[in-house]
Design a protein around this motif. Structure first.
Motif, PDB file in Angstrom:
ATOM      1  N   ARG A   9      27.009  16.917  66.077  1.00  3.51           N
ATOM      2  CA  ARG A   9      28.119  17.292  66.191  1.00  3.51           C
ATOM      3  C   ARG A   9      28.853  17.971  64.955  1.00  3.51           C
ATOM      4  NH1 ARG A   9      31.117  13.015  69.976  1.00  3.51           N
ATOM      5  NH2 ARG A   9      29.931  13.735  71.873  1.00  3.51           N
ATOM      6  N   LEU A  10      28.538  17.277  63.783  1.00  4.73           N
ATOM      7  CA  LEU A  10      28.990  17.534  62.555  1.00  4.73           C
ATOM      8  C   LEU A  10      28.430  18.928  62.042  1.00  4.73           C
ATOM      9  CD1 LEU A  10      30.569  17.245  59.947  1.00  4.73           C
ATOM     10  CD2 LEU A  10      28.589  16.113  59.018  1.00  4.73           C
ATOM     11  N   LEU A  11      27.174  19.264  62.504  1.00  2.31           N
ATOM     12  CA  LEU A  11      26.423  20.554  62.220  1.00  2.31           C
ATOM     13  C   LEU A  11      27.083  21.719  63.137  1.00  2.31           C
ATOM     14  CD1 LEU A  11      24.131  22.288  60.886  1.00  2.31           C
ATOM     15  CD2 LEU A  11      22.745  21.400  62.689  1.00  2.31           C
ATOM     16  N   LEU A  12      27.335  21.571  64.178  1.00  2.34           N
ATOM     17  CA  LEU A  12      28.071  22.208  65.237  1.00  2.34           C
ATOM     18  C   LEU A  12      29.408  22.677  64.711  1.00  2.34           C
ATOM     19  CD1 LEU A  12      28.091  23.746  67.856  1.00  2.34           C
ATOM     20  CD2 LEU A  12      28.965  21.999  69.006  1.00  2.34           C
ATOM     21  N   LEU A  13      30.223  21.865  64.299  1.00  5.40           N
ATOM     22  CA  LEU A  13      31.452  22.022  63.626  1.00  5.40           C
ATOM     23  C   LEU A  13      31.459  22.934  62.522  1.00  5.40           C
ATOM     24  CD1 LEU A  13      34.511  21.319  63.528  1.00  5.40           C
ATOM     25  CD2 LEU A  13      33.993  19.343  62.204  1.00  5.40           C
ATOM     26  N   VAL A  14      30.433  22.658  61.488  1.00  5.82           N
ATOM     27  CA  VAL A  14      30.332  23.437  60.409  1.00  5.82           C
ATOM     28  C   VAL A  14      29.683  25.060  60.787  1.00  5.82           C
ATOM     29  CG1 VAL A  14      28.927  23.742  58.468  1.00  5.82           C
ATOM     30  CG2 VAL A  14      29.306  21.653  58.835  1.00  5.82           C
ATOM     31  N   VAL A  15      28.818  25.046  61.701  1.00  2.00           N
ATOM     32  CA  VAL A  15      28.636  26.252  62.333  1.00  2.00           C
ATOM     33  C   VAL A  15      29.874  27.019  62.936  1.00  2.00           C
ATOM     34  CG1 VAL A  15      27.232  27.581  63.832  1.00  2.00           C
ATOM     35  CG2 VAL A  15      26.301  25.765  62.613  1.00  2.00           C
ATOM     36  N   ILE A  16      30.410  26.440  63.619  1.00  3.31           N
ATOM     37  CA  ILE A  16      31.857  27.030  64.202  1.00  3.31           C
ATOM     38  C   ILE A  16      32.687  27.465  63.050  1.00  3.31           C
ATOM     39  CG2 ILE A  16      33.900  26.538  65.548  1.00  3.31           C
ATOM     40  CD1 ILE A  16      32.145  24.967  67.428  1.00  3.31           C
ATOM     41  N   CYS A  17      32.957  26.593  62.045  1.00  2.30           N
ATOM     42  CA  CYS A  17      33.883  26.901  60.979  1.00  2.30           C
ATOM     43  C   CYS A  17      33.449  28.219  60.513  1.00  2.30           C
ATOM     44  CB  CYS A  17      33.927  25.665  59.991  1.00  2.30           C
ATOM     45  SG  CYS A  17      35.182  24.199  60.683  1.00  2.30           S
ATOM     46  N   PHE A  18      32.097  28.273  60.264  1.00  2.00           N
ATOM     47  CA  PHE A  18      31.547  29.360  59.408  1.00  2.00           C
ATOM     48  C   PHE A  18      31.648  30.704  60.203  1.00  2.00           C
ATOM     49  CE2 PHE A  18      27.810  31.911  58.155  1.00  2.00           C
ATOM     50  CZ  PHE A  18      28.062  32.200  56.832  1.00  2.00           C
ATOM     51  N   ILE A  19      31.373  30.724  61.479  1.00  2.00           N
ATOM     52  CA  ILE A  19      31.739  31.610  62.233  1.00  2.00           C
ATOM     53  C   ILE A  19      32.995  32.210  62.335  1.00  2.00           C
ATOM     54  CG2 ILE A  19      31.519  32.417  64.476  1.00  2.00           C
ATOM     55  CD1 ILE A  19      28.887  30.954  64.860  1.00  2.00           C
ATOM     56  N   VAL A  20      34.022  31.382  62.410  1.00  2.00           N
ATOM     57  CA  VAL A  20      35.400  31.470  62.413  1.00  2.00           C
ATOM     58  C   VAL A  20      35.762  32.170  60.894  1.00  2.00           C
ATOM     59  CG1 VAL A  20      37.614  30.478  62.316  1.00  2.00           C
ATOM     60  CG2 VAL A  20      36.218  29.778  64.065  1.00  2.00           C
ATOM     61  N   PHE A  21      35.321  31.572  59.861  1.00  2.00           N
ATOM     62  CA  PHE A  21      35.339  32.251  58.736  1.00  2.00           C
ATOM     63  C   PHE A  21      34.808  33.545  58.595  1.00  2.00           C
ATOM     64  CE2 PHE A  21      33.798  33.212  54.271  1.00  2.00           C
ATOM     65  CZ  PHE A  21      34.962  32.927  53.526  1.00  2.00           C
ATOM     66  N   LEU A  22      33.837  33.752  59.020  1.00  2.00           N
ATOM     67  CA  LEU A  22      33.435  35.216  59.173  1.00  2.00           C
ATOM     68  C   LEU A  22      34.126  36.134  59.741  1.00  2.00           C
ATOM     69  CD1 LEU A  22      29.483  34.697  59.328  1.00  2.00           C
ATOM     70  CD2 LEU A  22      30.682  35.503  57.536  1.00  2.00           C
ATOM     71  N   PHE A  23      34.645  35.769  60.701  1.00  2.00           N
ATOM     72  CA  PHE A  23      35.526  36.795  61.584  1.00  2.00           C
ATOM     73  C   PHE A  23      36.598  36.798  61.092  1.00  2.00           C
ATOM     74  CE2 PHE A  23      31.969  35.999  64.892  1.00  2.00           C
ATOM     75  CZ  PHE A  23      31.653  37.363  65.108  1.00  2.00           C
ATOM     76  N   GLY A  24      37.465  35.674  60.430  1.00  2.00           N
ATOM     77  CA  GLY A  24      38.783  35.741  60.033  1.00  2.00           C
ATOM     78  C   GLY A  24      38.783  36.460  58.689  1.00  2.00           C
ATOM     79  N   LYS A  25      37.644  36.436  58.105  1.00  2.00           N
ATOM     80  CA  LYS A  25      37.413  36.910  56.696  1.00  2.00           C
ATOM     81  C   LYS A  25      36.761  38.265  56.547  1.00  2.00           C
ATOM     82  CE  LYS A  25      40.200  34.048  54.325  1.00  2.00           C
ATOM     83  NZ  LYS A  25      41.299  34.365  53.707  1.00  2.00           N
ATOM     84  N   SER A  26      36.342  38.941  57.706  1.00  2.00           N
ATOM     85  CA  SER A  26      35.342  39.999  57.852  1.00  2.00           C
ATOM     86  C   SER A  26      35.701  41.119  56.692  1.00  2.00           C
ATOM     87  CB  SER A  26      35.275  40.546  59.128  1.00  2.00           C
ATOM     88  OG  SER A  26      36.436  40.968  59.586  1.00  2.00           O
ATOM     89  N   ASP A  27      37.100  41.438  56.481  1.00  2.00           N
ATOM     90  CA  ASP A  27      37.319  42.409  55.637  1.00  2.00           C
ATOM     91  C   ASP A  27      36.944  41.954  54.287  1.00  2.00           C
ATOM     92  OD1 ASP A  27      38.773  44.825  54.982  1.00  2.00           O
ATOM     93  OD2 ASP A  27      40.526  43.730  54.199  1.00  2.00           O
ATOM     94  N   TRP A  28      37.237  40.810  53.933  1.00  2.00           N
ATOM     95  CA  TRP A  28      36.755  40.428  52.566  1.00  2.00           C
ATOM     96  C   TRP A  28      35.110  40.375  52.461  1.00  2.00           C
ATOM     97  CZ3 TRP A  28      33.615  36.129  51.279  1.00  2.00           C
ATOM     98  CH2 TRP A  28      33.419  35.733  49.589  1.00  2.00           C
ATOM     99  N   ILE A  29      34.526  39.894  53.492  1.00  2.00           N
ATOM    100  CA  ILE A  29      33.073  40.083  53.215  1.00  2.00           C
ATOM    101  C   ILE A  29      32.420  41.577  53.390  1.00  2.00           C
ATOM    102  CG2 ILE A  29      30.764  39.736  54.693  1.00  2.00           C
ATOM    103  CD1 ILE A  29      32.150  37.205  55.729  1.00  2.00           C
ATOM    104  N   THR A  30      33.113  42.599  54.102  1.00  2.00           N
ATOM    105  CA  THR A  30      32.813  43.682  53.942  1.00  2.00           C
ATOM    106  C   THR A  30      33.173  44.453  52.555  1.00  2.00           C
ATOM    107  OG1 THR A  30      33.284  44.041  56.296  1.00  2.00           O
ATOM    108  CG2 THR A  30      33.301  46.011  54.977  1.00  2.00           C
ATOM    109  N   LYS A  31      34.182  44.075  51.842  1.00  2.00           N
ATOM    110  CA  LYS A  31      34.523  44.420  50.680  1.00  2.00           C
ATOM    111  C   LYS A  31      33.476  43.880  49.613  1.00  2.00           C
ATOM    112  CE  LYS A  31      39.133  46.016  51.205  1.00  2.00           C
ATOM    113  NZ  LYS A  31      40.733  45.805  51.086  1.00  2.00           N
ATOM    114  N   GLN A  32      33.087  42.733  49.916  1.00  2.00           N
ATOM    115  CA  GLN A  32      31.951  42.113  49.104  1.00  2.00           C
ATOM    116  C   GLN A  32      30.536  43.051  49.127  1.00  2.00           C
ATOM    117  OE1 GLN A  32      32.773  39.850  46.653  1.00  2.00           O
ATOM    118  NE2 GLN A  32      34.702  40.186  47.522  1.00  2.00           N
ATOM    119  N   LEU A  33      30.422  43.456  50.295  1.00  2.00           N
ATOM    120  CA  LEU A  33      29.105  44.242  50.568  1.00  2.00           C
ATOM    121  C   LEU A  33      29.197  45.631  49.863  1.00  2.00           C
ATOM    122  CD1 LEU A  33      28.396  43.022  54.020  1.00  2.00           C
ATOM    123  CD2 LEU A  33      27.116  42.450  51.886  1.00  2.00           C
TER     124      LEU A  33
END
Length: 189
Positions: A9-33
């Motif tokens: 459950r903890l791993l699932l929660l971490v993966v979900i948080c990571f996915i939310v972070f990626l989509f929520g901060k996709s502009d930030w990630i794109t600017k890093q790339l």
């Protein structure tokens, strides 16, 4: 058993948080790339010489990846990888005071200004056609004119595979990949 279930459950929660972070901060990630450095200098040179700032940024990305102090095996220097003979020609044509090669190698402002002046010159020479100008930035305007006159290459991006020099063919494709990315990521560059 409970411990295994807790870890799952903890791993699932971490993966979900990571996915939310990626989509929520996709502009930030794109600017890093797709980072752009020296924005102020690029915009200033863009306005001074009437060249699209996204095109300048794309050339810099492909030539030096925004790293000063770069020198190619052929002797091109700085962010925009200018050959010393081309730099001297630009300085003479643009009525600029002499800029030593060492300064061009390490000074982003001087290098971007000269490179942008040269892009403007090539764009004028090729009637504003960006693809031809970018091919000429890499292969030289004489080669590009010859390819077009001989019917070897149409001068269009769609036929870039017909460019006789493999290095120039890849160069044009890379520059326009980054050009389009920068227009998407930084619409107000």
């Amino acid at each position: 058993m409970k411990r295994k279930k807790f870890r799952s459950r903890l791993l699932l929660l971490v993966v979900i948080c990571f996915i939310v972070f990626l989509f929520g901060k996709s502009d930030w990630i794109t600017k890093q790339l797709y980072p752009v450095k020296y924005n102020g200098v690029i915009v200033e040179s863009s306005e001074k010489y009437d060249v699209d700032p996204h095109l300048i940024a794309a050339v810099i990305r492909v030539e030096s990846n925004f790293q000063t102090g770069r020198e190619s095996p052929k002797g091109a220097v700085g962010l925009m990888q200018l050959m010393p003979t081309t730099s001297d020609w630009i300085i003479e044509r643009a009525n600029l005071e002499h800029i030593p090669a060492e300064k061009l190698l390490h000074d982003p402002t001087m290098n971007i200004e000269l490179g942008t002046w040269y892009l403007n010159h090539l764009l004028s020479q090729f009637d504003g056609e960006k693809v031809k100008a970018i091919a000429a930035y890499n292969a030289g305007p004489g080669n590009v004119s010859k390819w077009i006159e001989q019917g070897t290459w149409s001068g269009e991006f769609a036929t870039a595979d017909d460019i006789p020099f493999g290095e120039t063919r890849r160069y044009v494709q890379k520059v326009f990949y980054y050009y389009n990315k920068y227009k998407e990521v930084y619409p107000k560059l």
